[in-house]
Structure formats: C-alpha cells, structure tokens
Scaffold this motif. Structure first.
Motif, short mmCIF file in Angstrom:
data_model
loop_
_atom_site.label_atom_id
_atom_site.label_comp_id
_atom_site.label_asym_id
_atom_site.label_seq_id
_atom_site.Cartn_x
_atom_site.Cartn_y
_atom_site.Cartn_z
N PHE A 127 -12.35 10.85 -41.92
CA PHE A 127 -13.15 9.63 -41.84
C PHE A 127 -12.34 8.39 -42.20
O PHE A 127 -12.36 7.38 -41.50
CB PHE A 127 -14.37 9.76 -42.74
CG PHE A 127 -15.29 8.58 -42.69
CD1 PHE A 127 -16.07 8.34 -41.59
CD2 PHE A 127 -15.36 7.70 -43.76
CE1 PHE A 127 -16.92 7.26 -41.53
CE2 PHE A 127 -16.21 6.61 -43.72
CZ PHE A 127 -16.99 6.39 -42.60
N ALA A 337 -16.36 2.43 -45.90
CA ALA A 337 -17.12 3.24 -44.95
C ALA A 337 -17.84 2.36 -43.95
O ALA A 337 -17.91 2.69 -42.75
CB ALA A 337 -18.11 4.13 -45.70
N ARG A 340 -15.99 1.33 -40.88
CA ARG A 340 -15.62 2.38 -39.94
C ARG A 340 -16.83 3.06 -39.29
O ARG A 340 -16.68 4.08 -38.64
CB ARG A 340 -14.78 3.44 -40.66
CG ARG A 340 -13.40 2.93 -41.04
CD ARG A 340 -12.73 3.81 -42.08
NE ARG A 340 -11.35 3.42 -42.21
CZ ARG A 340 -10.93 2.33 -42.85
NH1 ARG A 340 -11.81 1.55 -43.45
NH2 ARG A 340 -9.65 2.03 -42.90
N THR A 341 -18.00 2.50 -39.49
CA THR A 341 -19.23 3.12 -39.03
C THR A 341 -20.04 2.13 -38.21
O THR A 341 -20.13 0.96 -38.56
CB THR A 341 -20.08 3.58 -40.24
OG1 THR A 341 -19.28 4.39 -41.12
CG2 THR A 341 -21.29 4.39 -39.79
N LYS A 342 -20.63 2.62 -37.14
CA LYS A 342 -21.50 1.77 -36.33
C LYS A 342 -22.63 1.24 -37.19
O LYS A 342 -23.36 1.99 -37.83
CB LYS A 342 -22.07 2.57 -35.15
CG LYS A 342 -23.00 1.77 -34.25
CD LYS A 342 -23.58 2.62 -33.14
CE LYS A 342 -24.58 1.81 -32.31
NZ LYS A 342 -25.21 2.62 -31.25
N ILE A 354 -26.28 6.24 -44.53
CA ILE A 354 -25.28 6.61 -43.52
C ILE A 354 -23.87 6.57 -44.10
O ILE A 354 -23.10 7.53 -43.98
CB ILE A 354 -25.40 5.69 -42.29
CG1 ILE A 354 -26.78 5.89 -41.64
CG2 ILE A 354 -24.30 5.98 -41.29
CD1 ILE A 354 -27.11 4.87 -40.57
N CYS A 355 -23.50 5.46 -44.75
CA CYS A 355 -22.14 5.33 -45.29
C CYS A 355 -21.92 6.28 -46.47
O CYS A 355 -20.85 6.88 -46.60
CB CYS A 355 -21.87 3.89 -45.71
SG CYS A 355 -21.80 2.72 -44.34
N ALA A 358 -21.36 9.76 -45.18
CA ALA A 358 -20.03 9.91 -44.59
C ALA A 358 -18.96 10.12 -45.65
O ALA A 358 -17.98 10.83 -45.41
CB ALA A 358 -19.70 8.68 -43.74
#
Length: 373
Positions: A127, A337, A340-342, A354-355, A358
């Motif tokens: 990730f 995070a 790097r995440t939508k 979500i973050c 991850a």
C-alpha cells in the motif's frame, strides 16, 4: 492472568507488530528500496518528497530495535530493546505456557498471531509503495503556524466549524474544551478550522467575513484554509486538520477532533487515549459504526454516495466525526493513506474507515467518546 488469555483478549503482540512495526518499519523497508519504487512510479517527484517525509517517522519508532521472529517462529525468540520494554512489559513478566525455566521466549504458541502480523506487514508495504494520487496539499489563509513554537502539547483539540458559526465557536471556548485548555495552558491547544465563504451566500457575506477576521485576530485560535466552506467539502476540513498537526505540531502526543455543537468530557477522553497508548502504537477512538451501508437515494442528498463514488455496499468499521481521538503517529499514517486512496467525501467514513482499514489501524468504540448534537 496468563499470557494466552492476554493474547486472546487483545492480541497485544499482533497490535504492536501489525500497527507500529508494520506501518512504520515497513516504511523503512520501502524507503530502503525507493529507487526501484520510484523508477516504476508515474509520480517520481511526489514520491521522492514522500520518502523524505516518511523517513522522519522511522527515527521516532521505538520498535525498530526489536528483532522480528525468524522464518521458523516455533523456535524463534525476540530480543527486546530498552525502548520496547514498556509495551512488552506483560511479555517480559510472564513465562509462556510451553517454555521451561531455562528456555527463552518461545513463540510456537503465537504462530497464528505472528503469521497474521506478517501478512499485515506485506499489505502495508504494497500500500505505501503505491503512487500518490491525491496531493491534498492544502494552503492556509490564516495558519497559526507559531502555536507550537514554544510548547509541545499533549493534546491538540481540533474543531471543524462552519465559517459563520460564531456563536458555536464561542460556546466551545466557554465550555469544556476551552476550560481544559486554559487550565493546562502549556499542555493543551484548541484550534478551530474553517474554510472560505462559499459563493452566492447573500449580501451579508462581506460583513460576516469581516467578523470572522476580527474573531480570528481576537482569539488567535481560528485556522482559515483555502477551500470553499460547504458541507460536501468536509473532507478537506478534516485533511486540513491532519495536515496542520503534521506540519506545525508533529511532536504533540494526541489529537482530539470534536464538532462545535457537541458536549464532550475532555478529561475522560484523555484517560482513554492514555490507556490505549500504553498498549497500542496506533489506534482510533470514537463512537464506532459497524455494518453501515452508503445511502443510494438521490432524493436524500445529504449523505448520498453513488456507485461511482464508492462501489461497495457496506462501509468498513469507522467512528463518527462528532468526536475522534488518535495519536499523532496515527494522524501521520492516515494522512499518507488518504494521499493514496480514492477519496470519499464523507470524511469520517474515508479517514477512520477506508484509510484506517488500508493501514491496519484499529478503531475502538469508547464510552467516553459518546456524544449527542
């Protein structure tokens, strides 16, 4: 209490390896191989900057001196550095159930936990090695950058507030948050985070904007960021708080995010934060939600999320944005995070759900963080 019962209860070794050692030591591994990563990344300049930023996290990690279990965990032992002894105290004081008096710390009975931790480590490497897709470099019209120049607070209380919520901010200053900060002036900091007035809000905009500037100068506790202050930009407000802590007060210990219209118990919340930090390097406390589904009803736009914005039918576990507590080390990891995440505009779902998922950062439903608007 036996060591096995401790593991079954909270799996402290897993939390240490999979969170602290995992997320941070792994950044070290990523940093050591940065040439290979950067050569394959379309964001070379961004990732080089990130490498410099995240390298600083490594020097603060107390677990870098702890030897990882060997490829044969059944016969491995852990060498504990002095800096690790606080967290590993419960391990040092007890003898494993399958170890003789002359044996070292045998990990055979921890095989499953070790394997889970190693899988988390691999996932974190993959990730954090992915390219940056969101810059999230928010600018501040009024930054209050000097706030931590002469102090290192234990806690920063960050309050997201609509730019025109003058009365609510004053109520916070006069309430529990403000009283705590005044009583612990060298150990606590209170800041409100607002955006710029949105377009088309009527003829009173100029007067209200002038009033906000006066308030900011009077109390020196309002941070004004460069984004339009409207509800669907709440993620930018959350990120502006995380970014401020990282840039201007990185040596603080905890961050408490509280809305400007909730009653809170600061003393109890800090007790919970300190207690969890004795066992976990990274964590999130709050009013936890598990199994919530995104709203797909366009006729109810307040929380609407289309399939294009967020495809899964269930959110990961997250904590509601009214009250959130996390260590500053967690703040740094969540921010990286998020880059790097939508993005999902629902900030509590995105950041603490979500973050955090991850990065393998656990969330806890904590009684002291319950709230009502």
């Amino acid at each position: 209490m036996g060591l096995m019962s401790l593991i079954n209860r909270r799996a402290p070794l897993l939390s240490i390896v999979s969170i602290s050692f995992v997320a941070l030591v792994l950044i070290y591994n990523y940093n050591a191989n940065k040439d290979n990563i950067l050569s394959a990344s379309p964001c070379t300049t961004q990732n080089r900057q990130h490498t410099r930023n995240t390298a600083q996290l490594i020097s603060e990690n107390p677990f870098l001196n702890a030897r990882v279990p060997s490829e044969k965990p059944g016969s491995a032992s852990i060498s504990l550095s002095t800096s690790s002894r606080k967290t590993y105290a419960h391990i040092i004081q007890e003898t494993p159930p399958n170890a003789g008096p002359e044996q070292g710390f045998d990990l055979e009975y921890l095989d499953q936990e070790v394997q889970k931790a190693m899988e988390t480590k691999k996932a974190a490497i993959r990730f954090l090695s992915s390219p940056i897709i969101n810059q999230h470099n928010l600018m501040y019209l009024v930054g209050r950058e000097q706030k931590c120049t002469n102090m290192t607070p234990e806690v920063i209380i960050t309050v997201p507030s609509a730019w025109s919520n003058f009365e609510k901010r004053q109520k916070v200053r006069d309430g529990t948050q403000g009283k705590y900060v005044r009583a612990h002036s060298q150990n606590a900091l209170l800041l409100f985070f607002v955006g710029l007035p949105p377009a088309g809000i009527g003829k009173n905009k100029t007067q209200k904007w002038a009033k906000l500037q006066e308030e900011s100068e009077k109390y020196a506790d309002v941070v004004i960021a460069y984004f339009e202050d409207k509800y669907r930009n709440i993620l930018f407000k959350h990120l502006s708080m995380l970014q401020w802590v990282i840039n201007f007060c990185p040596k603080a210990k905890f961050v408490l995010r509280t809305d400007d219209d909730v009653g809170v118990m600061i003393d109890s919340m800090l007790v919970s934060l300190r207690r969890h930090s004795d066992e976990w390097q990274n964590f999130i406390l709050g009013k936890q939600r598990v199994g919530d589904a995104p709203s797909r009803r366009e006729d109810q736009p307040r929380y609407y999320l289309s399939k294009e914005e967020y495809e899964p039918d269930i959110f990961p576990p997250f904590v509601l944005g009214g009250t959130i507590g996390y260590p500053v080390s967690t703040v740094k990891l969540l921010y990286e995070a998020a880059r790097r995440t939508k993005s999902v505009w629902l900030d509590d779902v995105f950041i603490t759900g979500i973050c955090a998922t991850a990065m393998g950062i656990p969330t806890f439903n904590e009684r002291s963080f319950q709230f009502a608007h």
